[in-house]
Design an enzyme around this catalytic site. Sequence first.
Site, PDB file in Angstrom:
ATOM      1  N   TYR A   1       0.841  -1.197   0.000  1.00  0.00           N
ATOM      2  CA  TYR A   1       0.000   0.000   0.000  1.00  0.00           C
ATOM      3  C   TYR A   1       0.876   1.247   0.000  1.00  0.00           C
ATOM      4  O   TYR A   1       0.682   2.168   0.780  1.00  0.00           O
ATOM      5  CB  TYR A   1      -0.937  -0.018   1.220  1.00  0.00           C
ATOM      6  CG  TYR A   1      -2.189   0.822   1.046  1.00  0.00           C
ATOM      7  CD1 TYR A   1      -3.235   0.376   0.252  1.00  0.00           C
ATOM      8  CD2 TYR A   1      -2.322   2.056   1.668  1.00  0.00           C
ATOM      9  CE1 TYR A   1      -4.383   1.125   0.082  1.00  0.00           C
ATOM     10  CE2 TYR A   1      -3.466   2.823   1.509  1.00  0.00           C
ATOM     11  CZ  TYR A   1      -4.492   2.357   0.720  1.00  0.00           C
ATOM     12  OH  TYR A   1      -5.629   3.102   0.551  1.00  0.00           O
TER      13      TYR A   1
ATOM     14  N   GLN B   1      10.637  -8.056  -4.344  1.00  0.00           N
ATOM     15  CA  GLN B   1       9.597  -8.848  -5.006  1.00  0.00           C
ATOM     16  C   GLN B   1       9.977 -10.311  -5.180  1.00  0.00           C
ATOM     17  O   GLN B   1       9.164 -11.205  -4.950  1.00  0.00           O
ATOM     18  CB  GLN B   1       9.246  -8.230  -6.359  1.00  0.00           C
ATOM     19  CG  GLN B   1       8.409  -6.977  -6.268  1.00  0.00           C
ATOM     20  CD  GLN B   1       7.907  -6.509  -7.629  1.00  0.00           C
ATOM     21  OE1 GLN B   1       7.943  -7.252  -8.607  1.00  0.00           O
ATOM     22  NE2 GLN B   1       7.440  -5.280  -7.699  1.00  0.00           N
TER      23      GLN B   1
ATOM     24  N   HIS C   1       5.395  -2.434 -12.870  1.00  0.00           N
ATOM     25  CA  HIS C   1       6.736  -2.268 -13.450  1.00  0.00           C
ATOM     26  C   HIS C   1       7.278  -3.662 -13.679  1.00  0.00           C
ATOM     27  O   HIS C   1       7.123  -4.546 -12.838  1.00  0.00           O
ATOM     28  CB  HIS C   1       7.630  -1.470 -12.504  1.00  0.00           C
ATOM     29  CG  HIS C   1       9.039  -1.307 -12.993  1.00  0.00           C
ATOM     30  ND1 HIS C   1       9.345  -0.996 -14.308  1.00  0.00           N
ATOM     31  CD2 HIS C   1      10.230  -1.407 -12.349  1.00  0.00           C
ATOM     32  CE1 HIS C   1      10.658  -0.893 -14.440  1.00  0.00           C
ATOM     33  NE2 HIS C   1      11.213  -1.149 -13.261  1.00  0.00           N
TER      34      HIS C   1
ATOM     35  N   GLU D   1      15.213   6.740 -16.139  1.00  0.00           N
ATOM     36  CA  GLU D   1      15.594   7.087 -14.766  1.00  0.00           C
ATOM     37  C   GLU D   1      17.087   7.367 -14.651  1.00  0.00           C
ATOM     38  O   GLU D   1      17.509   8.354 -14.034  1.00  0.00           O
ATOM     39  CB  GLU D   1      15.234   5.938 -13.818  1.00  0.00           C
ATOM     40  CG  GLU D   1      13.751   5.722 -13.618  1.00  0.00           C
ATOM     41  CD  GLU D   1      13.440   4.419 -12.918  1.00  0.00           C
ATOM     42  OE1 GLU D   1      12.265   4.205 -12.575  1.00  0.00           O
ATOM     43  OE2 GLU D   1      14.368   3.587 -12.727  1.00  0.00           O
TER      44      GLU D   1
ATOM     45  N   GLU E   1      19.828  29.343  -9.813  1.00  0.00           N
ATOM     46  CA  GLU E   1      20.057  29.194 -11.250  1.00  0.00           C
ATOM     47  C   GLU E   1      20.114  27.734 -11.708  1.00  0.00           C
ATOM     48  O   GLU E   1      19.723  27.423 -12.828  1.00  0.00           O
ATOM     49  CB  GLU E   1      21.352  29.912 -11.655  1.00  0.00           C
ATOM     50  CG  GLU E   1      21.304  31.419 -11.500  1.00  0.00           C
ATOM     51  CD  GLU E   1      20.194  32.063 -12.335  1.00  0.00           C
ATOM     52  OE1 GLU E   1      19.819  31.502 -13.394  1.00  0.00           O
ATOM     53  OE2 GLU E   1      19.682  33.117 -11.918  1.00  0.00           O
TER      54      GLU E   1
ATOM     55  N   GLU F   1      15.105  27.041 -10.474  1.00  0.00           N
ATOM     56  CA  GLU F   1      14.438  27.439 -11.715  1.00  0.00           C
ATOM     57  C   GLU F   1      14.208  26.270 -12.675  1.00  0.00           C
ATOM     58  O   GLU F   1      13.526  26.421 -13.687  1.00  0.00           O
ATOM     59  CB  GLU F   1      15.236  28.554 -12.415  1.00  0.00           C
ATOM     60  CG  GLU F   1      15.198  29.859 -11.640  1.00  0.00           C
ATOM     61  CD  GLU F   1      15.788  31.026 -12.409  1.00  0.00           C
ATOM     62  OE1 GLU F   1      15.904  30.928 -13.648  1.00  0.00           O
ATOM     63  OE2 GLU F   1      16.131  32.024 -11.766  1.00  0.00           O
TER      64      GLU F   1
ATOM     65  N   SER G   1      13.721  33.690 -23.062  1.00  0.00           N
ATOM     66  CA  SER G   1      14.249  34.807 -23.854  1.00  0.00           C
ATOM     67  C   SER G   1      15.005  34.299 -25.078  1.00  0.00           C
ATOM     68  O   SER G   1      15.428  33.137 -25.132  1.00  0.00           O
ATOM     69  CB  SER G   1      15.197  35.644 -22.991  1.00  0.00           C
ATOM     70  OG  SER G   1      16.378  34.905 -22.709  1.00  0.00           O
TER      71      SER G   1
END
Length: 334
Positions: A26, A87, A109, A196, A228, A232, A253
């Site tokens: 879960y 798993q 997956h 990934e 920077e 952003e 820009s």
Amino acid sequence: MSAKIYYEDDADLSALEGKTIAILGYGSQGHAHAQNLRDSGCRVVIGQRPGGANYELAKSHGFEPVDIEEAVKQADIINILLPDEVQGDLYRSKIAPHLTEGKILMFAHGFSFHFGQIEPPKGIDSMLVAPKGPGHLVRSEYKAGGGVPCLLAIGEGSSDKTRTLGLAYAKGIGGTKGGVIETTFAEETETDLFGEQVVLCGGVSELVRAGFDTLVDAGYQPEMAFFECMHELKLIVDLLYQGGLNYMRYSVSNTAEYGDYTRGPRIITEETRQEMKKILKEIQSGDFARQWILENRANAPSFKSMRRLQATHPVEEVGKKLRKLMSWIDEKEV
């Protein structure tokens, strides 16, 4: 060749009538699948060990979790939504002994299936329904009346009925509203790992750190470097999400666009592209899977060491301080 994409009219939820779906785990995906399926009228049982936060979360959402063995016994469709690294062992010890002919194994997956950690016995069909988004988005989009696109794969030798059930499952979690793309276990697994490692996590993380370090080493303030090279990034990703590279370049820009065209190829060089091809070959050959499986069998010492080291990089410390000044950010801390 264009992908085959299914939508709402291609799937019939009634295919799941009378069937019990076990959601094993879960966590991020499990909580979303379980709630969406229940809201779609499906019968759901949760397999989750008691004592943990996810067990209590399932109870708070109105479920009565049982242990994995009991969930497998009750279910017709068993969706294994546990971490990749556990798993295989859990399948062998808790799932396989309770599989009977006609049950269907399912995944979000394909790692364990594709790399041989889980091998369904004869009489057990397999399928994959993989939402292309995190669980919280799968849930929020469903609640808003939409859906996250999904991938659908059917295991070799599985019947057409399994495809019908896979499409019904995808519809039950909202996927057919976003579109369900047919693929294979191999394609889903290998492209997911590649994305990934090369772009989404490995590539971006290393690019952010390298940019930050370059500016700080050159004498610029760490706060300026953070804004920077990390902060952003969200602005750019949002533009890419909305309209691709063209829309991003239209929105920034002309100076930024010119820098993109002329300097980007100096960062992602031919050498970088060759390294990407090497990483893809390591994924396709199973080398990465073997390394990750062995790492976990040894209790993941290298993984844990790298996690600790990366968590203390200056870009993390600067970011933690600056995010506290931005009240509009829903700040998260590990």
